[in-house]
Design an enzyme around this catalytic site. Structure first.
Site, PDB file in Angstrom:
ATOM      1  N   ARG A  72       6.136   5.859   3.245  1.00 39.86           N
ATOM      2  CA  ARG A  72       4.954   6.724   3.356  1.00 39.86           C
ATOM      3  C   ARG A  72       3.896   6.073   4.241  1.00 39.86           C
ATOM      4  O   ARG A  72       3.269   6.725   5.076  1.00 39.86           O
ATOM      5  CB  ARG A  72       4.394   6.989   1.955  1.00 39.86           C
ATOM      6  CG  ARG A  72       3.191   7.920   1.942  1.00 39.86           C
ATOM      7  CD  ARG A  72       2.578   8.039   0.557  1.00 39.86           C
ATOM      8  NE  ARG A  72       1.668   9.158   0.510  1.00 39.86           N
ATOM      9  CZ  ARG A  72       1.976  10.356   0.026  1.00 39.86           C
ATOM     10  NH1 ARG A  72       3.173  10.568  -0.469  1.00 39.86           N
ATOM     11  NH2 ARG A  72       1.096  11.333   0.034  1.00 39.86           N
TER      12      ARG A  72
ATOM     13  N   ASP B   8      -2.062  -1.655  -4.290  1.00 37.56           N
ATOM     14  CA  ASP B   8      -2.580  -0.491  -5.005  1.00 37.56           C
ATOM     15  C   ASP B   8      -1.557   0.011  -6.019  1.00 37.56           C
ATOM     16  O   ASP B   8      -1.669   1.108  -6.546  1.00 37.56           O
ATOM     17  CB  ASP B   8      -2.989   0.628  -4.036  1.00 37.56           C
ATOM     18  CG  ASP B   8      -1.850   1.107  -3.142  1.00 37.56           C
ATOM     19  OD1 ASP B   8      -0.697   0.681  -3.349  1.00 37.56           O
ATOM     20  OD2 ASP B   8      -2.116   1.919  -2.229  1.00 37.56           O
TER      21      ASP B   8
ATOM     22  N   LEU C 240       0.860  -1.191   0.000  1.00 35.12           N
ATOM     23  CA  LEU C 240       0.000   0.000   0.000  1.00 35.12           C
ATOM     24  C   LEU C 240       0.889   1.232   0.000  1.00 35.12           C
ATOM     25  O   LEU C 240       1.789   1.341   0.840  1.00 35.12           O
ATOM     26  CB  LEU C 240      -0.892   0.035   1.249  1.00 35.12           C
ATOM     27  CG  LEU C 240      -1.976  -1.030   1.404  1.00 35.12           C
ATOM     28  CD1 LEU C 240      -2.599  -0.926   2.789  1.00 35.12           C
ATOM     29  CD2 LEU C 240      -3.043  -0.856   0.326  1.00 35.12           C
ATOM     30  N   HIS C 241       0.636   2.157  -0.916  1.00 36.17           N
ATOM     31  CA  HIS C 241       1.398   3.404  -0.877  1.00 36.17           C
ATOM     32  C   HIS C 241       0.663   4.589  -1.497  1.00 36.17           C
ATOM     33  O   HIS C 241       1.092   5.722  -1.339  1.00 36.17           O
ATOM     34  CB  HIS C 241       2.738   3.231  -1.603  1.00 36.17           C
ATOM     35  CG  HIS C 241       2.618   3.235  -3.098  1.00 36.17           C
ATOM     36  ND1 HIS C 241       2.194   2.140  -3.809  1.00 36.17           N
ATOM     37  CD2 HIS C 241       2.850   4.214  -4.010  1.00 36.17           C
ATOM     38  CE1 HIS C 241       2.182   2.436  -5.093  1.00 36.17           C
ATOM     39  NE2 HIS C 241       2.563   3.691  -5.246  1.00 36.17           N
ATOM     40  N   ARG C 242      -0.447   4.355  -2.204  1.00 41.04           N
ATOM     41  CA  ARG C 242      -1.146   5.461  -2.848  1.00 41.04           C
ATOM     42  C   ARG C 242      -1.650   6.452  -1.812  1.00 41.04           C
ATOM     43  O   ARG C 242      -2.231   6.055  -0.786  1.00 41.04           O
ATOM     44  CB  ARG C 242      -2.341   4.940  -3.660  1.00 41.04           C
ATOM     45  CG  ARG C 242      -1.968   4.040  -4.814  1.00 41.04           C
ATOM     46  CD  ARG C 242      -1.579   4.828  -6.022  1.00 41.04           C
ATOM     47  NE  ARG C 242      -1.134   3.952  -7.102  1.00 41.04           N
ATOM     48  CZ  ARG C 242      -0.648   4.375  -8.258  1.00 41.04           C
ATOM     49  NH1 ARG C 242      -0.543   5.675  -8.464  1.00 41.04           N
ATOM     50  NH2 ARG C 242      -0.258   3.545  -9.187  1.00 41.04           N
TER      51      ARG C 242
END
Length: 376
Positions: A251, A289, A216-218
């Site tokens: 992030r 994502d 997950l990073h969006r």
């Protein structure tokens, strides 16, 4: 012009490549390798430093066998405006000094657009690798970067036929568009034998085919605490069925409580390309994502659940192994259970994802430079 072995050569020509973040590295590495076979051609590699953490950058250069950058801009982090502006300011004197025949950018990160803008305003030809992809979601910064970079570029290299269709619908001159296939798959195929030698499964105490992999990073998924909490809850629930390996993006890590742990989740630091590829290839399921991982799982025949409401890579859904499940935890968990309990669905590998896309890119670049005469 061809040498005695029949390999195309080009004289007094310079091609400048720009990378900024790890998705760029897999796209540019095979093109650099193909162009090294062309005698008389000089390549310059510029790293903007958008990904500056060694775990997000240096290890990828090593795993992909990329040469050290000729120039490192050190742009670093910041808001979209700060990062884009810093790259523009730092790259302008480099382009002025090098005066390449063509500037090659890849993907959809801030560095991509920043360099395309500067090159265009300086009257330098630009080439965009992975052109034509569209999510049609203008809340995604990447969508803005893609569309504007395509408008500014002289050569548009598309990875799938929908890219050609998107560019045609936007009024782009078809002579600028070249369907070459997916250069990321070139990197994947070249690296897979070495990835198979990775000991990452033993280090993480995983059984091949007996775990899920998640990323997950969006910003839309991790910057909103409620959105991130919902997705983490889905991963935890899947972790009740199989271990879920979660290489955590910086992030995302910064948004989780200090010392966060959850039963069924194996949180690990960002991985190098070979270790991550090894985990992807042997996963029972991938939840992500990421755009690039949608492509890699389709090439590997590994089931993928994309935790987004849209995708700029619809070919992975149409013929590959990808399912678009959105961000509703209940829907994501239900889809995961169906995969874990059912037969493996292999899908098909999309057209021209054959490990030879970089050769097609290189051929077009050489022809383009020859047509311009080679100024050096």
């Amino acid at each position: 012009m061809r040498d005695r072995a029949g390999v195309r050569t080009v004289r007094r020509v310079k091609i400048l490549h720009v990378v900024g973040a790890r998705p760029n590295f897999m796209k540019v590495a095979p093109i650099l390798a193909q162009l090294r076979k062309r005698a008389g051609l000089r390549q310059v590699l510029v790293h903007t430093g958008q990904h500056y953490d060694a775990r997000m950058s240096d290890v990828f250069f090593q795993d992909l066998g990329m040469p050290d950058p000729d120039v490192h801009l050190g742009a670093g982090s910041g808001s979209h405006a700060q990062q884009t502006a810093k790259v523009m300011v730092e790259v302008e004197p480099v382009l002025a000094r090098e005066q390449p025949e063509v500037v090659v950018v890849a993907g959809d990160v801030n560095s991509t657009l920043a360099v395309a803008l500067v090159a265009s305003k300086m009257g330098l030809a630009g080439a965009h690798v992975e052109a034509g992809l569209r999510s049609r979601d203008w809340t995604m910064p990447e969508e803005i970067n893609r569309v504007l970079t395509d408008r500014l570029s002289d050569l548009l290299f598309t990875p799938s036929r929908d890219g050609d269709e998107n560019l045609r619908a936007e009024g782009i001159d078809p002579s600028r568009v070249h369907f070459v296939g997916n250069v990321m798959i070139d990197s994947l195929q070249a690296a897979l034998p070495r990835a198979r030698e990775s000991r990452i499964h033993e280090r993480l105490e995983l059984r091949r085919g007996g775990y899920a992999l998640a990323t997950l990073h969006r910003p839309a998924n991790v910057d909103d605490p409620r959105a991130l909490s919902r997705l983490i809850s889905a991963l935890i629930e899947v972790g009740g069925h199989v271990p879920v390996v979660f290489p955590i993006h910086p992030r995302t890590r910064s948004r989780l409580p200090a010392g966060f742990e959850a039963k069924g989740l194996k949180l690990v630091e960002p991985l190098g390309y070979l270790d991550f590829l090894a985990l992807t290839a042997d996963a029972r399921l991938v939840m992500t994502d990421s755009g690039g991982i949608q492509e890699e799982t389709s090439a590997l025949g590994v089931p993928c659940l994309t935790l987004r409401e849209n995708t700029e890579r619809p070919v992975t859904v149409e013929v590959g192994t990808n399912q678009l499940v959105g961000t509703d935890p209940a829907k994501a968990v239900a889809a995961a259970r169906e995969i874990l309990l059912g037969p493996v669905r292999k899908g098909r590998i999309p057209e021209l994802w054959d490990g030879r896309a970089a050769g097609r890119v290189a051929e077009v670049l050489v022809r383009f430079c020859e047509a311009r005469g080679g100024r050096r």
